[in-house]
Design an enzyme around this catalytic site. Sequence first.
Site, PDB file in Angstrom:
ATOM      1  N   VAL A 113      -6.251 -17.086  14.435  1.00 44.52           N
ATOM      2  CA  VAL A 113      -4.948 -17.320  15.041  1.00 44.52           C
ATOM      3  C   VAL A 113      -4.879 -18.782  15.455  1.00 44.52           C
ATOM      4  CG1 VAL A 113      -3.346 -16.657  16.875  1.00 44.52           C
ATOM      5  CG2 VAL A 113      -4.901 -14.954  15.900  1.00 44.52           C
ATOM      6  N   CYS A 114      -3.777 -19.435  15.115  1.00 44.24           N
ATOM      7  CA  CYS A 114      -3.545 -20.816  15.527  1.00 44.24           C
ATOM      8  C   CYS A 114      -4.707 -21.710  15.052  1.00 44.24           C
ATOM      9  CB  CYS A 114      -3.345 -20.871  17.038  1.00 44.24           C
ATOM     10  SG  CYS A 114      -2.636 -22.405  17.680  1.00 44.24           S
TER      11      CYS A 114
END
Length: 327
Positions: A113-114
């Site tokens: 994520v990210c």
Amino acid sequence: MTKRSVRTVLVVLFDGVQSLDVTGPVEVFDAAGRFGGDPYEGGGAYEIRTASLDGLPVRTSSGLTLVPDGRLDEAPAPHTLLVPGGQGTRAPDAHLVDWLREHAPRAERLVSVCTGAILLAAAGLLDGRRATTHWGFCATLARNHPQVEVEPDAIYVRDGNVATSAGVTAGIDLALALVEEDLGRDTALLVARVLVVFLRRPGNQAQFSAQLSAQTAQREPLRDVQQWISEHPAEDLGVEALAARARLSPRHFARAFQAETGMTPGRYVERVRVEQARRLLEDSALGVEEISRSCGYGTPEAMRRAFVKTLGVPPAEYRRRFRPVPA
């Protein structure tokens, strides 16, 4: 009652992690286990565990303290290994990168994520793969890891058993996509309704609006043109018409617009029109034909081509997926 297989989800924690990168996907998987599928006595569809290198609490980038379930080196190989992002990825912990390099390939599914993608890339786990990350770090990822094919516009990217996502809330979109893959669309839709989010934005949908993805022009005539485009998508937005509004020659206008905004006038207009059409499909009861006219497409077929090119789905399918459903 017969037990069905439980998918273990191991979430990697470290100092400086972004709290929403952790809690967003965790809430999706937890809700899927509690509300979806055919739960059996003693558990749900997912078993979620968190772990840090030393098993000690970590401090998130926003100051929250997260207490892991244990140490990473004591955790068995999971079905899904989830690597969040955050400020702690700016100068990656070498020991964490080493752990990922050795242990991450044992997971059936690897998810970031990210800026968690930066950790995966540092461990060599994205070499030869397509990937994305937060839009502010896509250039850095591409520069530091040229062997990774970075897709800066995507909300999330699936490449084999590796999935990477853009900033913060995109991790929720990716988690919903994984739940749909594991447990079916009905379960994913139920989770989306429980969490009051869309099911689900296409992975190749742009990370941000046309106004954010393009730089704001420095010169006032060009800034005025950008504003005009946003407020009048149904008008003639060809280069000659826009150049006349800026009181520049078409050639000079096209060069100046691209130099100051980072994209051609045609590309900017295309993004503005798709964005406006998306909003109308989500928030209004207008028909596709009326929306196509009001957004400057002229015909539904022209809008359909633009949607398929930009979002990967036609307008009718986009509305079916993303228009809020009354409770």
